[in-house]
Design a protein around this motif. Structure first.
Motif, PDB file in Angstrom:
ATOM      1  N   CYS A 115      13.309 -31.931 -11.925  1.00 43.35           N
ATOM      2  CA  CYS A 115      14.531 -32.710 -11.780  1.00 43.35           C
ATOM      3  C   CYS A 115      15.585 -32.147 -12.734  1.00 43.35           C
ATOM      4  CB  CYS A 115      14.280 -34.186 -12.084  1.00 43.35           C
ATOM      5  SG  CYS A 115      13.231 -35.006 -10.856  1.00 43.35           S
ATOM      6  N   SER A 116      16.627 -31.575 -12.176  1.00 42.45           N
ATOM      7  CA  SER A 116      17.730 -31.016 -12.958  1.00 42.45           C
ATOM      8  C   SER A 116      18.969 -31.844 -12.662  1.00 42.45           C
ATOM      9  CB  SER A 116      17.974 -29.551 -12.593  1.00 42.45           C
ATOM     10  OG  SER A 116      16.863 -28.760 -12.930  1.00 42.45           O
ATOM     11  N   LEU A 117      19.329 -32.694 -13.597  1.00 38.56           N
ATOM     12  CA  LEU A 117      20.470 -33.591 -13.416  1.00 38.56           C
ATOM     13  C   LEU A 117      21.725 -32.884 -13.898  1.00 38.56           C
ATOM     14  CD1 LEU A 117      18.899 -36.995 -14.532  1.00 38.56           C
ATOM     15  CD2 LEU A 117      18.659 -35.745 -12.371  1.00 38.56           C
ATOM     16  N   GLY A 118      22.208 -31.959 -13.102  1.00 39.71           N
ATOM     17  CA  GLY A 118      23.363 -31.155 -13.459  1.00 39.71           C
ATOM     18  C   GLY A 118      23.396 -29.933 -12.573  1.00 39.71           C
ATOM     19  N   ASN A 119      24.083 -28.888 -12.991  1.00 37.36           N
ATOM     20  CA  ASN A 119      24.157 -27.683 -12.184  1.00 37.36           C
ATOM     21  C   ASN A 119      24.221 -26.450 -13.063  1.00 37.36           C
ATOM     22  OD1 ASN A 119      26.881 -29.478 -11.683  1.00 37.36           O
ATOM     23  ND2 ASN A 119      27.385 -27.436 -12.463  1.00 37.36           N
ATOM     24  N   LEU A 120      24.215 -25.284 -12.428  1.00 35.23           N
ATOM     25  CA  LEU A 120      24.247 -24.028 -13.155  1.00 35.23           C
ATOM     26  C   LEU A 120      25.628 -23.759 -13.738  1.00 35.23           C
ATOM     27  CD1 LEU A 120      22.323 -21.636 -10.727  1.00 35.23           C
ATOM     28  CD2 LEU A 120      21.408 -22.900 -12.668  1.00 35.23           C
ATOM     29  N   SER A 121      25.654 -23.001 -14.818  1.00 35.34           N
ATOM     30  CA  SER A 121      26.928 -22.634 -15.434  1.00 35.34           C
ATOM     31  C   SER A 121      27.770 -21.779 -14.501  1.00 35.34           C
ATOM     32  CB  SER A 121      26.683 -21.879 -16.748  1.00 35.34           C
ATOM     33  OG  SER A 121      25.932 -20.692 -16.512  1.00 35.34           O
ATOM     34  N   ILE A 122      27.154 -21.072 -13.558  1.00 38.94           N
ATOM     35  CA  ILE A 122      27.879 -20.212 -12.633  1.00 38.94           C
ATOM     36  C   ILE A 122      28.404 -20.968 -11.416  1.00 38.94           C
ATOM     37  CG2 ILE A 122      26.621 -18.142 -13.342  1.00 38.94           C
ATOM     38  CD1 ILE A 122      24.898 -18.438 -10.836  1.00 38.94           C
ATOM     39  N   HIS A 123      28.029 -22.229 -11.268  1.00 44.78           N
ATOM     40  CA  HIS A 123      28.506 -23.020 -10.143  1.00 44.78           C
ATOM     41  C   HIS A 123      29.952 -23.453 -10.354  1.00 44.78           C
ATOM     42  CE1 HIS A 123      24.248 -24.487  -8.764  1.00 44.78           C
ATOM     43  NE2 HIS A 123      24.541 -23.280  -8.310  1.00 44.78           N
ATOM     44  N   GLY A 124      30.673 -23.626  -9.266  1.00 43.77           N
ATOM     45  CA  GLY A 124      31.981 -24.264  -9.328  1.00 43.77           C
ATOM     46  C   GLY A 124      31.797 -25.775  -9.277  1.00 43.77           C
ATOM     47  N   TYR A 125      32.475 -26.409  -8.334  1.00 43.50           N
ATOM     48  CA  TYR A 125      32.386 -27.857  -8.200  1.00 43.50           C
ATOM     49  C   TYR A 125      31.866 -28.263  -6.829  1.00 43.50           C
ATOM     50  CZ  TYR A 125      33.792 -32.791  -8.266  1.00 43.50           C
ATOM     51  OH  TYR A 125      33.805 -34.164  -8.220  1.00 43.50           O
ATOM     52  N   GLU A 126      32.330 -27.574  -5.799  1.00 39.83           N
ATOM     53  CA  GLU A 126      32.001 -27.953  -4.433  1.00 39.83           C
ATOM     54  C   GLU A 126      30.517 -27.833  -4.154  1.00 39.83           C
ATOM     55  OE1 GLU A 126      33.323 -26.835   0.162  1.00 39.83           O
ATOM     56  OE2 GLU A 126      34.131 -25.711  -1.539  1.00 39.83           O
ATOM     57  N   GLY A 127      29.946 -28.887  -3.624  1.00 35.76           N
ATOM     58  CA  GLY A 127      28.547 -28.887  -3.240  1.00 35.76           C
ATOM     59  C   GLY A 127      27.565 -29.040  -4.380  1.00 35.76           C
ATOM     60  N   THR A 128      28.038 -29.341  -5.579  1.00 41.69           N
ATOM     61  CA  THR A 128      27.158 -29.416  -6.742  1.00 41.69           C
ATOM     62  C   THR A 128      26.654 -30.828  -6.992  1.00 41.69           C
ATOM     63  OG1 THR A 128      28.979 -29.816  -8.282  1.00 41.69           O
ATOM     64  CG2 THR A 128      28.386 -27.510  -7.851  1.00 41.69           C
ATOM     65  N   PHE A 129      25.676 -30.907  -7.858  1.00 43.39           N
ATOM     66  CA  PHE A 129      25.163 -32.187  -8.336  1.00 43.39           C
ATOM     67  C   PHE A 129      26.297 -33.003  -8.948  1.00 43.39           C
ATOM     68  CE2 PHE A 129      23.253 -35.105 -11.301  1.00 43.39           C
ATOM     69  CZ  PHE A 129      22.042 -35.468 -10.744  1.00 43.39           C
ATOM     70  N   ARG A 130      27.154 -32.333  -9.709  1.00 45.13           N
ATOM     71  CA  ARG A 130      28.275 -33.012 -10.373  1.00 45.13           C
ATOM     72  C   ARG A 130      29.211 -33.669  -9.353  1.00 45.13           C
ATOM     73  NH1 ARG A 130      33.088 -30.530 -12.842  1.00 45.13           N
ATOM     74  NH2 ARG A 130      32.197 -28.544 -12.201  1.00 45.13           N
ATOM     75  N   GLU A 131      29.511 -32.939  -8.275  1.00 52.81           N
ATOM     76  CA  GLU A 131      30.373 -33.522  -7.243  1.00 52.81           C
ATOM     77  C   GLU A 131      29.709 -34.735  -6.608  1.00 52.81           C
ATOM     78  OE1 GLU A 131      32.824 -32.270  -3.211  1.00 52.81           O
ATOM     79  OE2 GLU A 131      30.888 -31.333  -3.628  1.00 52.81           O
ATOM     80  N   MET A 132      28.408 -34.651  -6.351  1.00 57.30           N
ATOM     81  CA  MET A 132      27.723 -35.777  -5.737  1.00 57.30           C
ATOM     82  C   MET A 132      27.715 -36.990  -6.670  1.00 57.30           C
ATOM     83  SD  MET A 132      26.342 -36.760  -2.954  1.00 57.30           S
ATOM     84  CE  MET A 132      25.835 -35.311  -2.030  1.00 57.30           C
ATOM     85  N   TYR A 133      27.526 -36.746  -7.964  1.00 57.94           N
ATOM     86  CA  TYR A 133      27.561 -37.851  -8.920  1.00 57.94           C
ATOM     87  C   TYR A 133      28.942 -38.508  -8.916  1.00 57.94           C
ATOM     88  CZ  TYR A 133      27.089 -40.479 -13.269  1.00 57.94           C
ATOM     89  OH  TYR A 133      27.054 -41.483 -14.204  1.00 57.94           O
ATOM     90  N   ASP A 134      29.978 -37.701  -8.920  1.00 61.17           N
ATOM     91  CA  ASP A 134      31.340 -38.245  -8.923  1.00 61.17           C
ATOM     92  C   ASP A 134      31.630 -39.043  -7.658  1.00 61.17           C
ATOM     93  OD1 ASP A 134      31.723 -37.022 -11.354  1.00 61.17           O
ATOM     94  OD2 ASP A 134      32.883 -35.334 -10.556  1.00 61.17           O
ATOM     95  N   ARG A 135      31.087 -38.609  -6.538  1.00 61.15           N
ATOM     96  CA  ARG A 135      31.321 -39.293  -5.269  1.00 61.15           C
ATOM     97  C   ARG A 135      30.475 -40.553  -5.112  1.00 61.15           C
ATOM     98  NH1 ARG A 135      33.307 -36.540  -0.612  1.00 61.15           N
ATOM     99  NH2 ARG A 135      34.220 -34.493  -1.072  1.00 61.15           N
ATOM    100  N   GLN A 136      29.202 -40.475  -5.545  1.00 60.12           N
ATOM    101  CA  GLN A 136      28.246 -41.521  -5.191  1.00 60.12           C
ATOM    102  C   GLN A 136      27.726 -42.347  -6.364  1.00 60.12           C
ATOM    103  OE1 GLN A 136      27.626 -42.265  -2.083  1.00 60.12           O
ATOM    104  NE2 GLN A 136      28.767 -40.541  -1.237  1.00 60.12           N
ATOM    105  N   GLY A 137      27.828 -41.843  -7.580  1.00 60.38           N
ATOM    106  CA  GLY A 137      27.345 -42.588  -8.729  1.00 60.38           C
ATOM    107  C   GLY A 137      25.856 -42.416  -8.972  1.00 60.38           C
TER     108      GLY A 137
END
Length: 418
Positions: A115-137
């Motif tokens: 379970c990785s609650l986050g994303n890679l340093s090379i990722h942008g924003y689109e399609g990431t765990f971070r975007e899903m958290y911001d959208r869905q909580g």
């Protein structure tokens, strides 16, 4: 565990109609891979989450999911759970057992993989765990498996990555981090403990480790890594000890951590001891070499159940000297890859009978087939119980991976051995 759930054991399928029909099979190729090659190297056709797939499920689908979960929970309850006249006597027996430790008690443990609650340093924003958290909580990520976790006595996952605001990353191919606030995803999901001995713990150096440990401690979450052992105590007073080691960076030196951890946990009167081992070769489906050696050593030294992670895919189960070794649970809620090719995963549930501070017989092990995403074309970071053809496929694969050990998995996920 809540008192009304005492004795509950969720096994086999929790049919989730939310799972899209025709959810197909994809499989990564076997073979030796460079370290961490599955974190980012398999991403394909990434798209931004569509509202129609995340926040706007139909009322009919929601109703069917609720009814299915209710049926499974009701089916798993003991007589004492169903009949009010038996509840007091059941609780009285549990209270007596907690006082003198002599009565037989049962404990059910759920185990899930990376379970990785986050994303890679090379990722942008689109399609990431971070975007899903911001959208869905925080409630989004484990919502389809939460009923299983709520119904057990303890849920443990492998926490791969860190929660930190530091940008001082260690030079390596892939670095995983999330915001410290993501810690609240775990209690929201009824996750009770984590293993933290893995190769992404050091991604942001000492500061990343310190910030993540502080996050664990802020919610009272038991954790373990290297020489730091953890204990989770159930409502019935059963103490479950946790050891977590990283073979990828530690090699054979981790054996000292395991042996010392067993001794320490025995001194702390743990009733059960789990050894979580981060090991193996990524993207390979068969345990080999030092995995086999260390897993069996852990059992010989006194561990009750060995739980493996790191390959990012499922591997087989071995029955050795009366105890089980689960070689790889695969990815679960994995923010490190936006679209892994192999989305098969599982929840392993082990039921132990405890008497006089130890397990009295072998564990009953059940494997619940899941997918790491509720959709096939990308990762939406929402693990979902598999059903129908997908469930049968995962069980078939688990039988293939476990065949060399003489272990079988029946159609409902129950594990057997010669």
């Amino acid at each position: 565990m809540r008192k009304w759930k005492k004795g509950l054991f969720v096994a086999g399928v929790v049919a989730m109609s939310f799972l899209a029909s025709g959810y197909g099979s994809h499989e990564v190729k076997s073979g030796e891979a460079a370290e961490e090659n599955t974190d980012a190297g398999e991403e394909t056709s990434e798209t931004s989450p569509a509202n129609s797939e995340t926040g706007e499920e139909s009322k009919e689908a929601s109703r069917e999911i609720s009814e299915t979960v209710s049926r499974v929970i009701e089916a798993g309850k003991t007589r004492a759970d169903r009949e009010p006249g038996h509840v007091e006597s059941g609780e009285a027996a549990a209270d007596k057992a907690a006082e003198d430790g002599s009565a037989k008690r049962e404990v059910v443990i759920s185990l899930a993989g990376d379970c990785s609650l986050g994303n890679l340093s090379i990722h942008g924003y689109e399609g990431t765990f971070r975007e899903m958290y911001d959208r869905q909580g925080p409630s989004w990520f484990f919502k389809n498996v939460k009923p299983i976790f709520e119904a057990d006595d303890m849920t443990l996952v492998n926490f791969e990555g860190v929660l930190t605001n530091s940008n001082n990353r260690v030079e390596k191919a892939f670095n995983i981090k999330g915001k410290p606030e993501y810690i609240h995803i775990l209690p929201e999901a009824s996750i009770d403990a984590v293993s933290f001995g893995n190769n992404h713990r050091i991604d942001y150096g000492a500061q990343g480790v310190a910030d993540t440990v502080a996050a664990f401690e802020s919610i009272g979450l038991p954790y373990a890594y290297d020489d730091k052992t953890g204990i989770f105590e159930t409502e019935d007073g059963i103490k479950i000890g946790i050891i977590s080691v990283d073979v990828i960076y530690g090699g054979r030196n981790v054996e000292t951590y395991v042996q010392n951890g067993i001794q320490k946990l025995r001194q702390q009167e743990a009733d059960l001891i789990l050894a979580c081992c981060h090991w193996g070769i990524e993207s390979t489906y068969n345990a080999t070499g030092y995995q086999l050696e260390l897993g069996r050593k852990c059992i010989d030294w006194g561990v009750d159940l060995v739980v493996g992670c790191h390959p990012h895919v499922l591997q087989g189960v071995e029955y050795y000297n009366g105890k089980y070794i689960i070689y790889s649970l695969g990815n679960f809620c994995f923010g490190g890859n936006r679209n892994p090719k192999d989305k098969n995963t599982m929840i392993a549930q082990a039921r132990f009978e405890i008497e006089n501070g130890a397990a009295t017989k072998e564990a009953e092990l059940t494997l619940i087939p899941c997918t790491l995403s509720s959709v096939e074309h990308r990762n939406d970071y929402c693990p979902t119980v598999a059903e129908g053809d997908r469930k049968r496929l995962i069980i078939q694969r688990l039988n293939e991976y476990s065949r060399a050990f003489g272990v079988t998995v029946d159609e409902e996920g129950r594990v057997g051995h010669p």
